[in-house]
Design a protein around this motif. Structure first.
Motif, PDB file in Angstrom:
ATOM      1  N   SER A 166      -5.523  11.916  -6.809  1.00 27.75           N
ATOM      2  CA  SER A 166      -5.625  10.578  -6.227  1.00 27.75           C
ATOM      3  C   SER A 166      -5.478   9.546  -7.328  1.00 27.75           C
ATOM      4  CB  SER A 166      -6.988  10.399  -5.529  1.00 27.75           C
ATOM      5  OG  SER A 166      -7.997  10.120  -6.493  1.00 27.75           O
ATOM      6  N   GLN A 167      -5.490   8.288  -6.920  1.00 30.22           N
ATOM      7  CA  GLN A 167      -5.364   7.200  -7.894  1.00 30.22           C
ATOM      8  C   GLN A 167      -6.619   7.088  -8.766  1.00 30.22           C
ATOM      9  OE1 GLN A 167      -4.675   2.976  -6.509  1.00 30.22           O
ATOM     10  NE2 GLN A 167      -2.549   3.636  -6.666  1.00 30.22           N
TER      11      GLN A 167
ATOM     12  N   GLY B 269       1.144   4.000  -2.963  1.00 30.19           N
ATOM     13  CA  GLY B 269       0.879   5.413  -2.649  1.00 30.19           C
ATOM     14  C   GLY B 269       1.977   6.318  -3.160  1.00 30.19           C
TER      15      GLY B 269
ATOM     16  N   PRO C 221      -5.620   5.583  -2.484  1.00 36.44           N
ATOM     17  CA  PRO C 221      -4.458   6.442  -2.228  1.00 36.44           C
ATOM     18  C   PRO C 221      -4.642   7.817  -2.859  1.00 36.44           C
ATOM     19  CG  PRO C 221      -3.756   4.265  -2.967  1.00 36.44           C
ATOM     20  CD  PRO C 221      -5.239   4.322  -3.146  1.00 36.44           C
TER      21      PRO C 221
ATOM     22  N   ASN D 116       3.797  12.386   1.102  1.00 35.09           N
ATOM     23  CA  ASN D 116       3.525  12.051   2.508  1.00 35.09           C
ATOM     24  C   ASN D 116       4.027  13.105   3.486  1.00 35.09           C
ATOM     25  OD1 ASN D 116       2.178   9.642   1.976  1.00 35.09           O
ATOM     26  ND2 ASN D 116       4.085   8.505   1.767  1.00 35.09           N
TER      27      ASN D 116
ATOM     28  N   SER E  17       0.832  -1.209   0.000  1.00 36.11           N
ATOM     29  CA  SER E  17       0.000   0.000   0.000  1.00 36.11           C
ATOM     30  C   SER E  17       0.866   1.258   0.000  1.00 36.11           C
ATOM     31  CB  SER E  17      -0.922  -0.015   1.223  1.00 36.11           C
ATOM     32  OG  SER E  17      -1.670   1.166   1.292  1.00 36.11           O
ATOM     33  N   TYR E  18       1.952   1.222   0.780  1.00 38.62           N
ATOM     34  CA  TYR E  18       2.871   2.373   0.879  1.00 38.62           C
ATOM     35  C   TYR E  18       3.553   2.637  -0.460  1.00 38.62           C
ATOM     36  CZ  TYR E  18       6.725   5.232   2.749  1.00 38.62           C
ATOM     37  OH  TYR E  18       7.619   6.230   2.989  1.00 38.62           O
TER      38      TYR E  18
END
Length: 580
Positions: A524-525, A412, A497, A473, A408-409
């Motif tokens: 965003s995605q 993102g 994300p 981030n 996920s990171y």
């Protein structure tokens, strides 16, 4: 290329508003681009000069560009010789893609200093060069051309400036009908009518040549030469008298093009603009920035994709392990069945069939054996397997959670890089260094930032309210955890994300809320999707779990809005970029 001598002439005509203007600031956001802030005719203007090898251009710009903390040498030289100076003239060399900015300034001693900025818009040979007007000596160029690269002209400090090679073409604004017809006849005799306009007249691109011939085909003169002349003369009359109509659309090959003259040969919808600067800004959009970002992020993208793939494979392996571990109970049963039946089994047997007393139907179980082990050792082997997998289940579950978090990171970060600016990239790289993924490159810079505040992207809603958007981030952390007040409104795409968006006001209307939701969906995605769910809540209900990765938060008391990202709306919103 679409940026030809005619477009250059229209740009220079528009830039006459700069004459008499004072240069206030100069900065160099990239290795190819300069941004000059000036004041003239009672207004402030931001002028972009770009020697980008793919997208060279000059025009007024509304976009915000980052101002690097450390200015490149060429930028510092321009500041020394041009900041505070007055623009005396903006001119074009013939019909070539070369623009001269003549600047008058007083040096440290109070003496008048005359300088010239030469902008050469020539594809991969594009350059921006600063000259001493009195001597013609180059003070420097944004791109150096050494003797090993070119023996014809050198772009280095101290060398005399040499014009680019002459093409020995006729100026289309000065050509007579007889000269035109002679050129047409010569091309006709040599069977070279396809590109004859480009070959004979300076400043004409294949696009304009095609447009002239398209217009000629609609005329009804008896001789083709007269049709060509009429179409040519009408087009050049518009250029001579500065009757421009900036427009863009798709040509007959489906390629996006633009021109300062109206293109009647375009297919489908044609978009027109009030100024050539608006046209260029819309046409190029963020193509040049995306290209520069792509070059600067190639190593980061490669690293993140490798890490992502590595974790996806790890997750797959953990899935296999968990499937195997879920068989642990079967190994225990096999061990339990073997113990009372050891006397019926001989060493060397490859399997044994025993009644499974743990099964309601008392089915026969076929148990594999290792022929090299004794019956007792086979039973102990299954008990060991049972204990091993039973203990590993907890570890596997923990590893799966960590691996999913890593995936996920990485996803993102890849999504953030897809719309990152140059300053955003540096912050993403810094984040990866802080998190231990990357090592510091080279020696640490002794100079530190003025503050630990990251770049801030600030949009202004139609109601005049500031909306902050975090595009990586570090920015998300700052916007959400440090900048936001308890009663400010926070938005984020639901389970997708994307950026943290903050409305810095406790009271606002539906328009501001909708525009903030648009920003959250656009960055965003789900940028290309429709009906994107966006959660909004107060900052007081947003918190970061202890030990969570940068940018990760949990929240409650939210309500969900559904919006379809509107790129034109986003681009029309006033925005600024504040560097730390």
């Amino acid at each position: 290329m679409a940026l030809d001598g005619i477009v250059t002439r229209s740009i220079v005509h528009e830039l006459q508003i700069c004459v008499g203007g004072r240069i206030n600031k100069i900065h160099q956001p990239t290795s190819n681009d300069l941004v000059i802030q000036l004041r003239s005719n009672g207004g402030n203007h931001r002028l972009l000069l770009s020697a980008n090898p793919t997208y060279p251009r000059v025009h007024f710009t509304e976009q915000s560009y980052p101002n690097p903390l450390e200015a490149p040498m060429f930028c510092m030289l321009l500041r020394k010789h041009c900041e505070g100076g007055t623009i005396e003239a903006v001119s074009q060399v013939g019909m070539e893609r070369i623009i001269h900015f003549d600047i008058r300034q007083r040096d440290e001693l109070g003496d008048v200093s005359l300088k010239r900025i030469v902008v050469e818009l020539m594809g991969r040979h594009s350059n921006i060069i600063l000259l001493d007007r009195a001597t013609g000596t180059q003070l420097d160029g944004i791109h150096h051309v050494t003797p090993s690269i070119s023996s014809y002209r050198i772009v280095m400090p101290g060398f005399s400036y040499t014009n680019p090679p002459q093409q020995n073409k006729q100026n289309p604004l000065e050509v007579t009908k007889d000269q035109f017809l002679n050129a047409f006849q010569t091309a006709s005799d040599n069977d070279q009518l396809n590109g004859w306009l480009v070959e004979n007249f300076s400043g004409l691109s294949p696009l304009i040549a095609h447009e002239i011939q398209f217009r000629a085909s609609k005329l009804n003169h008896e001789a083709e030469a007269n049709n060509q002349w009429s179409a040519f003369d009408n087009a050049m009359s518009d250029v001579r008298e500065h009757r421009y109509c900036p427009n863009s659309g798709e040509n007959n090959k489906g390629k996006s093009v633009f021109s300062a003259l109206m293109l009647t040969s375009l297919q489908g919808e044609v978009k027109t603009y009030d100024t050539i600067s608006f046209c260029l800004e819309d046409y190029y959009g963020d193509k040049a920035l995306r290209d520069t970002v792509k070059q600067k992020t190639s190593d980061l993208l490669r690293y993140l994709h490798n890490e992502l793939n590595k974790n996806i494979k790890k997750l797959s392996k953990l899935d296999e392990d968990i499937s195997e571990a879920e068989d642990a109970e079967r190994y225990r049963i096999w061990g339990e069945l073997l113990l009372p039946s050891l006397h019926t089994i001989r060493k060397g047997d490859k399997f044994v069939e025993l009644i499974n007393y743990y099964d309601e139907d008392q089915k026969t179980e076929k148990i594999p054996l290792d022929p090299l082990l004794t019956p007792s050792e086979n039973a102990q082997r299954y008990f060991k397997k049972y204990n091993k997998f039973k203990n590993s289940l907890a570890v596997i579950d923990e590893q799966m959670a960590l691996t999913k978090e890593e995936i996920s990171y990485m996803k993102g970060l890849l999504q953030q890089l897809s719309f990152a600016t140059l300053s955003d990239i540096d912050e993403i790289r810094e984040e990866l260094i802080q998190q231990g993924y990357l090592r510091e490159r080279g020696k640490k810079n002794k100079k530190k930032k003025k503050s630990d505040r990251p770049t801030l992207h600030i949009y202004t809603s139609s109601e005049g309210i500031e909306i902050y958007v975090g595009k990586n981030n570090l920015q998300n952390e700052y916007v959400t955890n440090k900048l936001g007040n308890p009663n400010d409104t926070w938005l984020h795409t639901k389970d997708i994300p994307g950026s943290h968006v903050l409305i810095r006001s406790s009271s606002f209307g539906d328009d501001t809320l909708n525009e903030a939701a648009q920003l959250a969906a656009y960055f965003s995605q789900a940028k290309e999707s429709s009906s994107v769910p966006v959660d909004c809540t107060l900052i007081r209900y947003v918190r970061k779990p202890s030990g969570a990765k940068p940018g990760f938060v949990i929240y409650d008391h939210q309500r969900t809005l559904f919006v379809t990202p509107d790129e034109q709306l986003i681009k029309s919103m006033p925005n600024t970029v504040k560097n730390g």
